[in-house]
Design an enzyme around this catalytic site. Structure first.
Site, PDB file in Angstrom:
ATOM      1  N   LYS A 279     -22.902   3.343   9.903  1.00 34.06           N
ATOM      2  CA  LYS A 279     -23.768   2.328  10.508  1.00 34.06           C
ATOM      3  C   LYS A 279     -23.144   1.900  11.823  1.00 34.06           C
ATOM      4  CE  LYS A 279     -21.588  -1.741   8.488  1.00 34.06           C
ATOM      5  NZ  LYS A 279     -21.797  -3.045   7.858  1.00 34.06           N
TER       6      LYS A 279
ATOM      7  N   LEU B 130     -17.918  -8.242   1.343  1.00 32.67           N
ATOM      8  CA  LEU B 130     -17.593  -7.980   2.751  1.00 32.67           C
ATOM      9  C   LEU B 130     -18.439  -6.835   3.276  1.00 32.67           C
ATOM     10  CD1 LEU B 130     -13.685  -7.996   2.357  1.00 32.67           C
ATOM     11  CD2 LEU B 130     -15.157  -9.941   2.902  1.00 32.67           C
TER      12      LEU B 130
ATOM     13  N   GLU C 283     -18.666  -3.924   6.172  1.00 34.68           N
ATOM     14  CA  GLU C 283     -17.753  -3.264   7.116  1.00 34.68           C
ATOM     15  C   GLU C 283     -18.170  -3.604   8.543  1.00 34.68           C
ATOM     16  OE1 GLU C 283     -16.512   0.609   4.492  1.00 34.68           O
ATOM     17  OE2 GLU C 283     -16.018   0.405   6.609  1.00 34.68           O
TER      18      GLU C 283
ATOM     19  N   CYS D 119     -20.063   1.942  -0.258  1.00 36.97           N
ATOM     20  CA  CYS D 119     -20.324   0.910  -1.268  1.00 36.97           C
ATOM     21  C   CYS D 119     -21.659   1.027  -1.985  1.00 36.97           C
ATOM     22  CB  CYS D 119     -20.217  -0.463  -0.617  1.00 36.97           C
ATOM     23  SG  CYS D 119     -18.568  -0.793  -0.008  1.00 36.97           S
TER      24      CYS D 119
ATOM     25  N   GLY E  47     -26.034   4.524   3.730  1.00 37.94           N
ATOM     26  CA  GLY E  47     -24.812   5.328   3.614  1.00 37.94           C
ATOM     27  C   GLY E  47     -23.647   4.377   3.381  1.00 37.94           C
TER      28      GLY E  47
ATOM     29  N   ARG F 137     -17.212   7.445   6.110  1.00 42.57           N
ATOM     30  CA  ARG F 137     -17.317   7.817   4.688  1.00 42.57           C
ATOM     31  C   ARG F 137     -18.764   7.712   4.216  1.00 42.57           C
ATOM     32  NH1 ARG F 137     -13.453   3.706   1.807  1.00 42.57           N
ATOM     33  NH2 ARG F 137     -14.264   2.419   3.502  1.00 42.57           N
TER      34      ARG F 137
ATOM     35  N   ASP G 180       0.861  -1.194   0.000  1.00 40.04           N
ATOM     36  CA  ASP G 180       0.000   0.000   0.000  1.00 40.04           C
ATOM     37  C   ASP G 180       0.894   1.240   0.000  1.00 40.04           C
ATOM     38  OD1 ASP G 180      -3.234   0.256   0.829  1.00 40.04           O
ATOM     39  OD2 ASP G 180      -2.037   2.081   1.047  1.00 40.04           O
TER      40      ASP G 180
HETATM   41  C1  UDX Z   1     -22.499  -3.463   1.868  1.00 41.19           C
HETATM   42  C2  UDX Z   1     -22.973  -4.876   1.524  1.00 41.19           C
HETATM   43  O1  UDX Z   1     -23.771  -5.374   2.583  1.00 41.19           O
HETATM   44  C3  UDX Z   1     -21.748  -5.784   1.335  1.00 41.19           C
HETATM   45  O2  UDX Z   1     -22.181  -7.084   0.969  1.00 41.19           O
HETATM   46  C4  UDX Z   1     -20.866  -5.196   0.236  1.00 41.19           C
HETATM   47  O3  UDX Z   1     -19.714  -6.004   0.028  1.00 41.19           O
HETATM   48  C5  UDX Z   1     -20.439  -3.787   0.622  1.00 41.19           C
HETATM   49  O4  UDX Z   1     -21.586  -2.963   0.864  1.00 41.19           O
HETATM   50  P1  UDX Z   1     -21.631  -2.184   3.993  1.00 41.19           P
HETATM   51  O5  UDX Z   1     -21.702  -1.006   3.101  1.00 41.19           O
HETATM   52  O6  UDX Z   1     -20.443  -2.423   4.817  1.00 41.19           O
HETATM   53  O7  UDX Z   1     -21.843  -3.537   3.101  1.00 41.19           O
HETATM   54  O8  UDX Z   1     -22.844  -2.051   5.013  1.00 41.19           O
HETATM   55  P2  UDX Z   1     -24.302  -2.629   5.153  1.00 41.19           P
HETATM   56  O9  UDX Z   1     -24.355  -3.382   6.411  1.00 41.19           O
HETATM   57  O10 UDX Z   1     -24.759  -3.292   3.910  1.00 41.19           O
HETATM   58  O11 UDX Z   1     -25.165  -1.260   5.353  1.00 41.19           O
HETATM   59  C6  UDX Z   1     -25.156  -0.308   4.306  1.00 41.19           C
HETATM   60  C7  UDX Z   1     -26.061   0.858   4.713  1.00 41.19           C
HETATM   61  O12 UDX Z   1     -27.431   0.428   4.721  1.00 41.19           O
HETATM   62  C8  UDX Z   1     -25.769   1.412   6.100  1.00 41.19           C
HETATM   63  O13 UDX Z   1     -25.899   2.823   6.066  1.00 41.19           O
HETATM   64  C9  UDX Z   1     -26.873   0.801   6.959  1.00 41.19           C
HETATM   65  O14 UDX Z   1     -27.220   1.621   8.060  1.00 41.19           O
HETATM   66  C10 UDX Z   1     -28.023   0.748   5.968  1.00 41.19           C
HETATM   67  N1  UDX Z   1     -29.011  -0.296   6.270  1.00 41.19           N
HETATM   68  C11 UDX Z   1     -28.623  -1.596   6.282  1.00 41.19           C
HETATM   69  C12 UDX Z   1     -30.340   0.064   6.510  1.00 41.19           C
HETATM   70  O15 UDX Z   1     -30.686   1.241   6.499  1.00 41.19           O
HETATM   71  N2  UDX Z   1     -31.263  -0.907   6.759  1.00 41.19           N
HETATM   72  C13 UDX Z   1     -30.913  -2.231   6.791  1.00 41.19           C
HETATM   73  O16 UDX Z   1     -31.783  -3.066   7.056  1.00 41.19           O
HETATM   74  C14 UDX Z   1     -29.557  -2.587   6.553  1.00 41.19           C
END
Ligand code: UDX
Length: 450
Positions: A339, A155, A157, A278, A275, A346, A32
């Site tokens: 979350k 994945l 986070e 991803c 948020g 971010r 990196d």
């Molecule tokens: C996501 C995908 O889940 C993962 O498979 C991919 O590889 C990367 O993007 P991540 O962004 O880490 O993972 O978080 P995630 O747990 O999916 O939550 C994403 C957003 O959705 C967060 O802001 C969370 O608060 C929101 N969320 C999630 C909701 O508002 N309601 C839900 O029921 C679940």
């Protein structure tokens, strides 16, 4: 055992990938450009919060299963397989920014000297593997000096290592049988459940589906997965909005929905919207790819629009409670990361909400268990602490923004003792509504009215 290089190894995806592959017994050179993160990782410390990562990393450092370098040519020299895990952020028009991927490919073109499998782990738009292949082919011969493979990550986070060691599936997209066999060899220990350090989440009993397909389908599967997850969140947020208008209870609706095995109850929590780095990025990239291929993604545009409007929904709840002027109103935000369970701010909608409230003159204080430093680094004027009592004390409005269990245990009589009866906005349905009612506190639950 395979000699593996991970390029972008200190980033979120690269770090989980490097540590995971090293734990499977491969010799990993993690490369990196971020010197500060490299220095931390060499001491077993990670700037990225991941449950269980630092203890596993320390063991891997001890047995020299993983090493960290800022020199890409060193990673190439040491490796038969190179995972590209650099960032692909959104450009202003929503397209994915591939400049980091292209820069890595151009360097690999000049550095690879013997057959190497180049694995694109970063989430990249369909067609990106052809770009990487074209760049490498300027000096090298595909099939002899290199092959390129798509191996998308799924994945989440905060639970990235669980998702690495207990994945719901492994997807490999490649044309070359030779490259496919290399990847099968790499993942064999995971499928057999054998690791060189103790991994609590390995379940050798459970069968991990291993899907081999072409590169395009592998890349599109990743986008489809994140687009579906984003759609699911906007779906339940839209249902929550309608439910509020007609006097429904969103918890009961989600329960009833989830009992249909075709729907399931997971990932149906209403809130301020999705948020994080991803879902929004990948959805916009997918919309761009569709448009570039003269296909109108009407539904995905709606998913984005709903997500944008959700922030307005929460702001309207606050102004409905305290009046249109937020000037010097004391507002407490519970949850600053994008979350719960992560220190990543971010694309956090909590931070976006803070900016709107700050710009309207409100006095905002934020709480988070993991992300106070990251939030105040991003927004130096933000008052933030992990001391929940200090955040609640004296607040006129309290907004629960993530579903951390600590918010379900708030001692509301104690809050009232401070002499102010705050208005409470529960965007996640996480708070103890019975306690709020018994303490005569007025509250609003997103998706349920009355
Ligand atoms: C996501 C995908 O889940 C993962 O498979 C991919 O590889 C990367 O993007 P991540 O962004 O880490 O993972 O978080 P995630 O747990 O999916 O939550 C994403 C957003 O959705 C967060 O802001 C969370 O608060 C929101 N969320 C999630 C909701 O508002 N309601 C839900 O029921 C679940």
């Amino acid at each position: 055992m395979t000699n593996i290089g991970v390029i972008g190894g200190a980033g979120y995806v690269g770090l989980v990938t490097g540590v995971g592959l090293a734990a499977l017994g491969h010799k990993v050179t993690s490369m990196d450009l971020d010197q500060e993160r490299l220095a931390m990782l060499r001491t077993g410390k990670s700037a990225v919060y991941e449950d269980g990562l630092e203890s596993i990393l320390s063991r891997l450092n001890e047995i020299e299963q993983i090493t960290f370098t800022d020199d890409q040519s060193e990673a190439v020299r040491n490796s038969d397989v190179l995972f590209i895990a650099v960032g692909t952020p959104s450009l202003s028009d929503g397209a994915a920014d591939l400049s980091a991927v292209i820069a890595v490919a151009e360097q690999l073109r000049d550095e690879i000297s013997e057959y190497t499998v180049v694995v694109v782990k970063s989430t990249v738009p369909v067609g990106t593997l052809n770009v990487v292949t074209d760049i490498l082919s300027q000096k090298l011969t595909e099939g002899e000096d290199f092959d390129v493979v798509s191996n998308p990550e799924f994945l989440r986070e905060g639970s990235g290592l669980i998702d690495f060691f207990a994945p719901s599936r492994i997807i490999v997209g490649a044309a070359s049988e030779r490259a496919k066999s290399v990847l099968r060899e790499i993942y064999k220990p995971l499928l057999d459940g054998t690791t060189v350090v103790d991994i609590p989440w390995i379940d050798s009993a459970c069968e991990i589906p291993y899907v081999e397909t072409d590169a395009t389908s592998a890349q599109l599967t990743k986008y489809a997965a994140n687009a579906y997850l984003a759609t699911r969140i906007s779906f339940i947020n839209e249902i929550a909005g309608i439910s509020e208008k007609v006097g429904g209870n969103i918890d009961d609706i989600v329960e009833g929905l989830g009992l249909d095995p075709r729907i399931g109850s997971g990932y149906l929590q209403p809130g301020i919207g999705f948020g994080g780095p991803c879902l929004d990025k990948d959805l916009r990239a997918l919309i761009t790819v569709a448009r570039e291929n003269y296909y109108d993604p009407v539904m995905f545009n709606g998913v984005l629009q709903r997500n944008e409007l959700q922030l307005r929904e929460v702001i309207n709840k606050i102004t409905a409670a305290v009046g249109p002027s937020l000037y010097q109103k004391r507002i407490a935000l519970l949850g600053l990361a994008f979350k719960e369970g992560t220190n990543d701010v971010r694309h956090s909608l909590s931070i976006r909400l803070y900016r709107v409230l700050r710009d309207q003159g409100a006095s905002v204080i934020g709480h988070d268990l993991l992300a106070v430093d990251e939030a105040t680094e991003l927004e130096p004027d933000l008052e933030a602490t992990s001391n929940l009592d200090a955040v609640l004390n004296g607040a006129e409005v309290i907004v629960a923004l993530n579903s951390d269990s600590v918010y379900a245990e708030i001692d509301w009589p104690q809050v009232k003792l401070a002499g102010i009866s705050p208005y409470i906005v529960d965007t996640r349905g996480i708070l103890d509504h019975r306690a709020l009612t018994s303490n005569d506190l007025i509250f609003d639950v997103l998706g349920s009215s009355g």
